[in-house]
Design a protein around this motif. Sequence first.
Motif, PDB file in Angstrom:
ATOM      1  N   ILE A   1      21.301   5.369  11.045  1.00 16.31           N
ATOM      2  CA  ILE A   1      19.958   5.799  11.398  1.00 16.31           C
ATOM      3  C   ILE A   1      19.476   5.057  12.646  1.00 16.31           C
ATOM      4  O   ILE A   1      19.768   3.876  12.824  1.00 16.31           O
ATOM      5  N   PHE A   2      18.788   5.779  13.534  1.00 17.77           N
ATOM      6  CA  PHE A   2      18.193   5.119  14.695  1.00 17.77           C
ATOM      7  C   PHE A   2      16.840   5.757  14.995  1.00 17.77           C
ATOM      8  O   PHE A   2      16.560   6.889  14.579  1.00 17.77           O
ATOM      9  N   PHE A   3      15.999   5.014  15.721  1.00 17.83           N
ATOM     10  CA  PHE A   3      14.647   5.461  16.036  1.00 17.83           C
ATOM     11  C   PHE A   3      14.619   5.999  17.459  1.00 17.83           C
ATOM     12  O   PHE A   3      15.139   5.387  18.379  1.00 17.83           O
ATOM     13  N   LYS A   4      13.964   7.128  17.633  1.00 11.40           N
ATOM     14  CA  LYS A   4      14.048   7.868  18.875  1.00 11.40           C
ATOM     15  C   LYS A   4      13.072   7.436  19.980  1.00 11.40           C
ATOM     16  O   LYS A   4      13.387   7.580  21.153  1.00 11.40           O
ATOM     17  N   PRO A   5      11.898   6.899  19.648  1.00 11.53           N
ATOM     18  CA  PRO A   5      10.928   6.623  20.725  1.00 11.53           C
ATOM     19  C   PRO A   5      11.325   5.456  21.625  1.00 11.53           C
ATOM     20  O   PRO A   5      12.080   4.561  21.251  1.00 11.53           O
TER      21      PRO A   5
ATOM     22  N   ASP B   1       7.515  -5.065  10.713  1.00 14.47           N
ATOM     23  CA  ASP B   1       6.299  -4.897  11.516  1.00 14.47           C
ATOM     24  C   ASP B   1       6.544  -3.966  12.695  1.00 14.47           C
ATOM     25  O   ASP B   1       5.661  -3.166  13.048  1.00 14.47           O
ATOM     26  N   ILE B   2       7.702  -4.062  13.319  1.00 15.32           N
ATOM     27  CA  ILE B   2       8.045  -3.106  14.387  1.00 15.32           C
ATOM     28  C   ILE B   2       8.019  -1.686  13.833  1.00 15.32           C
ATOM     29  O   ILE B   2       7.467  -0.765  14.452  1.00 15.32           O
ATOM     30  N   LEU B   3       8.593  -1.502  12.648  1.00 16.44           N
ATOM     31  CA  LEU B   3       8.592  -0.173  12.022  1.00 16.44           C
ATOM     32  C   LEU B   3       7.164   0.293  11.732  1.00 16.44           C
ATOM     33  O   LEU B   3       6.828   1.464  11.942  1.00 16.44           O
ATOM     34  N   ARG B   4       6.331  -0.622  11.256  1.00 17.95           N
ATOM     35  CA  ARG B   4       4.936  -0.279  10.957  1.00 17.95           C
ATOM     36  C   ARG B   4       4.233   0.247  12.211  1.00 17.95           C
ATOM     37  O   ARG B   4       3.549   1.292  12.163  1.00 17.95           O
TER      38      ARG B   4
ATOM     39  N   GLN C   1       7.875   7.515   4.491  1.00 23.93           N
ATOM     40  CA  GLN C   1       7.854   6.255   5.218  1.00 23.93           C
ATOM     41  C   GLN C   1       8.678   5.190   4.504  1.00 23.93           C
ATOM     42  O   GLN C   1       9.462   4.470   5.139  1.00 23.93           O
ATOM     43  N   LEU C   2       8.509   5.079   3.199  1.00 29.90           N
ATOM     44  CA  LEU C   2       9.288   4.099   2.436  1.00 29.90           C
ATOM     45  C   LEU C   2      10.775   4.382   2.537  1.00 29.90           C
ATOM     46  O   LEU C   2      11.593   3.457   2.642  1.00 29.90           O
ATOM     47  N   ASP C   3      11.131   5.644   2.512  1.00 34.66           N
ATOM     48  CA  ASP C   3      12.540   6.023   2.590  1.00 34.66           C
ATOM     49  C   ASP C   3      13.149   5.576   3.915  1.00 34.66           C
ATOM     50  O   ASP C   3      14.248   5.009   3.955  1.00 34.66           O
ATOM     51  N   VAL C   4      12.419   5.811   5.018  1.00 28.76           N
ATOM     52  CA  VAL C   4      12.914   5.402   6.329  1.00 28.76           C
ATOM     53  C   VAL C   4      13.046   3.883   6.405  1.00 28.76           C
ATOM     54  O   VAL C   4      14.058   3.345   6.889  1.00 28.76           O
ATOM     55  N   ILE C   5      12.051   3.167   5.933  1.00 30.48           N
ATOM     56  CA  ILE C   5      12.061   1.705   5.985  1.00 30.48           C
ATOM     57  C   ILE C   5      13.241   1.145   5.205  1.00 30.48           C
ATOM     58  O   ILE C   5      13.976   0.272   5.697  1.00 30.48           O
ATOM     59  N   LEU C   6      13.438   1.621   3.998  1.00 24.21           N
ATOM     60  CA  LEU C   6      14.515   1.095   3.167  1.00 24.21           C
ATOM     61  C   LEU C   6      15.881   1.429   3.754  1.00 24.21           C
ATOM     62  O   LEU C   6      16.800   0.601   3.725  1.00 24.21           O
TER      63      LEU C   6
ATOM     64  N   THR D   1       0.830  -1.213   0.000  1.00 23.14           N
ATOM     65  CA  THR D   1       0.000   0.000   0.000  1.00 23.14           C
ATOM     66  C   THR D   1       0.856   1.251   0.000  1.00 23.14           C
ATOM     67  O   THR D   1       0.555   2.233  -0.707  1.00 23.14           O
ATOM     68  N   LEU D   2       1.932   1.227   0.789  1.00 25.29           N
ATOM     69  CA  LEU D   2       2.843   2.381   0.791  1.00 25.29           C
ATOM     70  C   LEU D   2       3.419   2.630  -0.595  1.00 25.29           C
ATOM     71  O   LEU D   2       3.566   3.784  -1.024  1.00 25.29           O
ATOM     72  N   SER D   3       3.769   1.550  -1.286  1.00 23.00           N
ATOM     73  CA  SER D   3       4.305   1.691  -2.644  1.00 23.00           C
ATOM     74  C   SER D   3       3.279   2.352  -3.563  1.00 23.00           C
ATOM     75  O   SER D   3       3.610   3.276  -4.327  1.00 23.00           O
ATOM     76  N   HIS D   4       2.018   1.897  -3.493  1.00 25.54           N
ATOM     77  CA  HIS D   4       0.957   2.517  -4.304  1.00 25.54           C
ATOM     78  C   HIS D   4       0.799   3.983  -3.951  1.00 25.54           C
ATOM     79  O   HIS D   4       0.712   4.849  -4.846  1.00 25.54           O
ATOM     80  N   ARG D   5       0.762   4.290  -2.664  1.00 24.51           N
ATOM     81  CA  ARG D   5       0.535   5.664  -2.232  1.00 24.51           C
ATOM     82  C   ARG D   5       1.702   6.569  -2.613  1.00 24.51           C
ATOM     83  O   ARG D   5       1.509   7.744  -2.941  1.00 24.51           O
TER      84      ARG D   5
END
Length: 432
Positions: A288-292, A265-268, A210-215, A195-199
Amino acid sequence: MYVSKLHLRDVRGFGDLNFDLQRPDGSYAGWTVFTGDNGSGKSTLLKAIAIALTGKDTARALQPSFHRWIREGTNEAAIELGIVPVGDDDSFAEGGRVTDKMFGARIVLRNGQKEPQVEIALPKGINRSNYVIPQRSIWSQDAKGWFSCGYGPFRRVFGASPEAMRQMVAPTTERFVTMFQEAASLNEVDQWLRTLSHRALESKSGASEQLDVILKVLRDDLMPNQITVDRIDSDGLWLKDRNNLQLSWSEMSDGYRSALALLADILRHLINVYGVSDLTDRDADGKIFFKPSGVVLIDEIDAHLHPEWQREIGFWLKRHFPKIQFLVTTHSPIICQAADPNGLFVLSEPGSEDAPHALTEDEYKKVISSRPDTILLTSAFGLQNTRSPRAVEARAQYAKLKAKERAGATLSKGEQQQVDQLQLFALTGEES
């Protein structure tokens, strides 16, 4: 949010389990590992944490029957967590200031006529009848933050029963459903990526970000053997090997599929809770790291993973999610090497009189600094010998014959031949 304390009373095989999960420096994030024999209760432990994190109503959806959850011979079982909020990440439903003060969340199971009743109860030491902090935070659909999710050992991407499919799209149960149902899958993450790819192609707001962060994170030295994530498109996620051969989700091995599905899934869930804006940063090395903050439960983290990947996965997750508290179970000594201080706990074998406990500081230091075969001999695993039964028997026979020879007896021709044959087992694996 973090889990600071865990207390189980009369839950299945646990009579009275008390774990303090705080690090010596007062922190909670990092890698905490629970080890123990088959049947020691590792899965039950993580499920109990999930039940207390999600509350009474969600508990019933995740675990329709609590039959045999109350320890035999008792009429009541209790699960209690100490929860530490993080003011920058968590907020109460209906407002109110969030401090870093710990609060309790307690779920009680009581025997009923047919099925145990699931009830909310006051934490020990709390006498106020209007105690509603968990209802305004971790158990509320309207509270912001309070991130948590959990995964069982069967982290398949495709295939799920109709019942599991219904839970996989429910707001809270989907974050924990694979812990409770073997028939569940992580198919939702595949649909999310498509869905992200379509959007993104339609230039919908936030999709490309979102796709950029995931990749970026999935391409950051995650996988062994020079395999990388190539792209995400309408067919899902694609890998590329060192020879530029492309592999889709369905063509990957169980190890790659389960690990990638878990991480995606964690990223989602992180993105769903916090959004993508200001979600990440870069460390001094540009990683890159996630802050929360938050809590992630993973049962049998080593499942399907080659030892090389087992060695790296804990360190990789800690590097990219430095404020997440990972609570994992394992049968692998390699997984334990990533544990943080006060991050190794042993559950007693079935029928044992020993109580579940944290490893001492000296035991912990030995585990994180030793080779896998040495770790297996520590109290984290309790093996008496890491050699095969055949090798143990051969070495014992070799020692017996050599002792006879040293005592002055002459070995028979057959015994001498046996010594020559057994010498392989006697010398192999000796310390250099």
